[in-house]
Design an enzyme around this catalytic site. Structure first.
Site, PDB file in Angstrom:
ATOM      1  N   ASP A 182      55.140  56.890  29.267  1.00 43.32           N
ATOM      2  CA  ASP A 182      56.527  56.433  29.329  1.00 43.32           C
ATOM      3  C   ASP A 182      56.834  55.694  30.633  1.00 43.32           C
ATOM      4  O   ASP A 182      57.973  55.312  30.869  1.00 43.32           O
ATOM      5  CB  ASP A 182      57.487  57.624  29.183  1.00 43.32           C
ATOM      6  CG  ASP A 182      58.554  57.369  28.124  1.00 43.32           C
ATOM      7  OD1 ASP A 182      58.365  56.475  27.287  1.00 43.32           O
ATOM      8  OD2 ASP A 182      59.582  58.072  28.144  1.00 43.32           O
ATOM      9  N   ASP A 346      62.824  71.921  24.896  1.00 38.01           N
ATOM     10  CA  ASP A 346      61.889  72.919  24.396  1.00 38.01           C
ATOM     11  C   ASP A 346      62.610  74.150  23.829  1.00 38.01           C
ATOM     12  O   ASP A 346      62.437  74.510  22.664  1.00 38.01           O
ATOM     13  CB  ASP A 346      60.905  73.328  25.490  1.00 38.01           C
ATOM     14  CG  ASP A 346      61.570  73.460  26.865  1.00 38.01           C
ATOM     15  OD1 ASP A 346      62.804  73.609  26.932  1.00 38.01           O
ATOM     16  OD2 ASP A 346      60.848  73.419  27.874  1.00 38.01           O
TER      17      ASP A 346
END
Length: 735
Positions: A182, A346
């Site tokens: 990224d 998460d």
């Protein structure tokens, strides 16, 4: 509640004990007593709690029963204390005192609720058996995509993780490794900043070449939307493995990672997640700067992964921690991939999938080693993100109202989330003595007899239960130090979330920073201010003791409380001295049997003392004066068909101690074997954890904290004085 059934302790007997405990708790809370009777009853209960908690450490058939009895009786003292506080002590003579009284009581209520929920969650931590894919036919094994997202990590660090992933013990035809870059997106390469664009373009060329050389799939994308979660979700659309492994860029898996995690997903279609611990191969700033005891004391990480996640697993509430985990793609795609409403994608993803009725598994075996933040600044950045993300889940998802979760799952999530609100309570506990000692506000309306009858037993019971639940993975006062270090910065971060729950953005935790010199953290100023305030309160308290004899008893109690805060703040200074870090990699204890072999085939037997990717220190037998400058370290680990030979250079020889320091040859030909030997065996991490997870007494913990606090305080004074002197001299020379 399949995990509960697997544990074998959820039986009619446990249910009856639970009902009996609640009945006893209710009875104890309703009995009216004067201070003397309450003190006597509390002492009896504390003795029973102590005896039961000691028995709960022994391995016998009644171990869990003793644990539950200790927990119920200890919590009874806490609840009775809070009831007494609420019914009899919340009085004040002026509005400012009333505000102070209620602020302190609310902080105590928060601490009491989190303590009770923590006891419930960790009452019966689950220990799962070790499973292996060797018990399954190859045809039953699913395909696996290993996703390694990266943003600004160095190519050298990424190569280590990629090489380790390629060594995973799993059928090669069913395993694919993917690097998700990224930092080289089209958005980065076409940005208006020419220097930044050139750096992104160079990074893309470097990483794509690395992946091609290793045989790894390279991915990038157009836009950097939704940070890490978006990076992973975009790649999920381009891959098709039945299972998905997510590893942070610095998280290096051992060879047996898939061997011990995949079976849980094969055997139960409802399992969406198998989470494993994050083992940190280097000390965080507290462990390095303050205690210098990384290999001798349990880390904060050990407490969460060694105790809390196991407790959550018992209640079907263990959650995804962003890395070192295997997820089932089919279930993950039902919620559109990783959730993106919060910056802790998460835990939020696990929450969404638990709400759909899917199950999670926690395997308590360290099989992934990562890097902790090296500097205090990076440490605070990481913790602020965790606190903001969990608070976002509280405000946006409202776990306490999620009817699709079971009651115990709601408690599990709320326990994990409410912990991160500690800055509000911790700051009140730090500053409230100041309100009484300096400003004469009546913050605690009670006699000395009442304090000994209610407050002291509550504090002692809380410590006893915490020791019973976390004794091996948390040393006394360490949690308080971690909270003080974070509270000011995290409070500001939390206030931003409460003002606008969607405001926070994902910030990558800096890793792999080099500390080439010793310096004072730039974040030290706020702690100097707190220390000055507490010192002023100390002086005011001493004067109050001398000149106001009528309130001397209460003043003594509050002054002792202030002294405790003073000790903690002095201790914090040690963490703020960022110590020079000579080695690039932290060395961990090792005891492998090895031999040093020279070019002529002559061997010197011995054993390792410590080890890192850079090199090792070994105790070697024989005549060390005959050692050549270039040798090979020969060793054989279980599972290797032939001995491993690692070429190395001799750095230092100590004939008196029979010790040798070596540096590994880490060229392209040998780097794979070095990574496999140093980082590829989970038993090495298990051995290291067993070495440092040990209980100590409260007084030993206090003595240890005080003993290591004096030198850093002097060092702060010296370094700051030298900095000020240089600044003044420079200003004088300039004029």
């Amino acid at each position: 509640m399949s995990q509960v059934r697997e544990s074998g302790v959820r039986s009619w007997g446990l249910s009856l004990l639970f009902v009996a405990g609640l009945s006893l708790l209710t009875f104890l809370l309703l009995i009216p007593m004067d201070s003397g009777s309450q003190l006597l009853a509390s002492m009896v209960i504390l003795i029973i709690v102590h005896l039961c908690s000691q028995e709960s450490k022994a391995y016998h058939r009644y171990q869990q029963w003793f644990r539950m009895v200790a927990m119920f009786l200890g919590l009874a003292l806490t609840v009775r204390y809070l009831m007494w506080r609420g019914l009899y002590t919340l009085t004040a003579v002026d509005i400012f005192s009333l505000i102070a009284v209620w602020l302190l009581f609310l902080a105590e209520i928060y601490a009491g609720i989190t303590h009770i929920m923590g006891c419930m969650v960790n009452a019966l931590p689950l220990s799962r058996p070790l499973k292996t894919i060797r018990d399954l036919p190859d045809s039953a094994l699913p395909t696996v995509d290993v996703l390694i997202p990266t943003y600004n990590e160095d190519a050298h660090l990424l190569e280590i993780t990629l090489r380790a992933a390629l060594m995973l013990d799993y059928p090669e035809s069913k395993l694919a490794i993917h690097l998700l870059d990224d930092g080289s997106t089209e958005q980065k390469i076409t940005q208006s900043d020419a220097q930044g664009a050139a750096a992104a373009k160079a990074r893309k060329a470097e990483l794509s070449a690395l992946c091609e050389r290793l045989g790894v799939h390279y991915h990038t994308r157009k836009l950097n939307h939704h940070a890490k979660a978006g990076n992973i979700n975009d790649t999920l659309l381009e891959t098709n493995g039945e299972l998905v492994v997510i590893l942070d860029a610095d998280h290096v898996p051992t060879r047996d990672f898939l061997d011990h995690t995949v079976p849980w997903l094969v055997e139960n279609e409802k399992v969406f997640l198998v989470q494993t611990p994050h083992f940190m191969a280097n000390p965080d700033p507290v462990e390095r700067n303050y205690f210098s005891a990384f290999s001798r004391m349990p880390s904060e990480n050990d407490m969460f992964y060694g105790t809390i996640q196991r407790g959550l697993d018992f209640w079907s509430s263990s959650f995804f921690c962003g890395s070192a985990a295997v997820l089932r793609r089919a279930h993950l795609m039902e919620v559109g991939g990783l959730s993106g409403d919060s910056i802790t994608e998460d835990a939020e993803t696990a929450f969404d999938l638990h709400a759909l009725g899917y199950e999670s598994v926690y395997v308590d075996r360290p099989m992934v080693s990562g890097l902790a933040p090296e500097t205090f600044d990076a440490f605070v950045t990481q913790r602020m993100r965790w606190a903001q993300g969990m608070t976002q889940i509280l405000l946006l998802k409202k776990p306490f109202m999620e009817r699709q979760l079971s009651w115990h799952q709601r408690i599990g999530y709320m326990s994990s989330i409410l912990f991160w609100l500690f800055p509000f309570a911790r700051i009140i506990f730090l500053l409230m003595p100041l309100a009484y000692l300096v400003f004469d506000l009546q913050v605690y309306h009670a006699s000395m007899a009442d304090i000994f009858a209610y407050t002291v037993p509550h504090v002692m019971a809380t410590y006893m239960l915490s020791t019973m639940l976390f004794g091996k993975t948390r040393w006394p006062l360490v949690s308080e130090l971690y909270e003080i270090l974070q509270c000011i910065f995290t409070l500001r971060a939390l206030m931003r979330v409460f003002r606008n729950p969607r405001a926070p953005s994902f910030v990558v935790t800096p890793k792999g920073e080099n500390l080439t010199r010793t310096f004072i953290s730039p974040l030290s100023g706020v702690f100097y201010s707190l220390l000055i305030l507490v010192t002023v309160a100390m002086a005011a308290g001493i004067l109050k003791m001398i000149y106001e004899p009528l309130t001397r008893e209460l003043t003594a109690v509050v002054l002792a409380w202030n002294c405790f805060n003073f000790i903690l703040l002095i201790s914090v200074l040690g963490v703020l001295v960022e110590r020079k870090q000579v080695r690039e990699q932290a060395r961990l204890p090792a005891n492998d049997e090895v031999s040093l072999v020279d070019a002529d085939g002559k061997a010197w037997p011995g054993h390792l003392m410590d080890l890192s990717l850079g090199g090792a220190r070994a105790q070697i037998a024989g005549d060390l004066s005959a050692l050549q400058s270039q040798v090979s370290l020969r060793t054989q680990r279980e599972g290797d068909i032939e001995p491993v030979l690692l070429p190395a250079s001799i750095l230092d020889v100590s004939p008196q101690r029979q010790q040798v320091r070596i540096q590994f040859n880490r060229d392209t030909q040998h780097i794979g074997n070095v990574i496999r030997f140093v980082l590829g065996d989970s038993r090495r991490w298990q051995s290291f954890q067993r070495r440092r997870t040990r209980p100590i007494s409260y007084w030993f913990g206090v003595k240890h904290v005080v003993s290591v606090s004096i030198s850093p305080a002097i060092q702060h004074f010296y370094l700051q004085s030298r900095r000020l002197w240089r600044k003044l001299r420079t200003a004088k020379e300039g004029t």
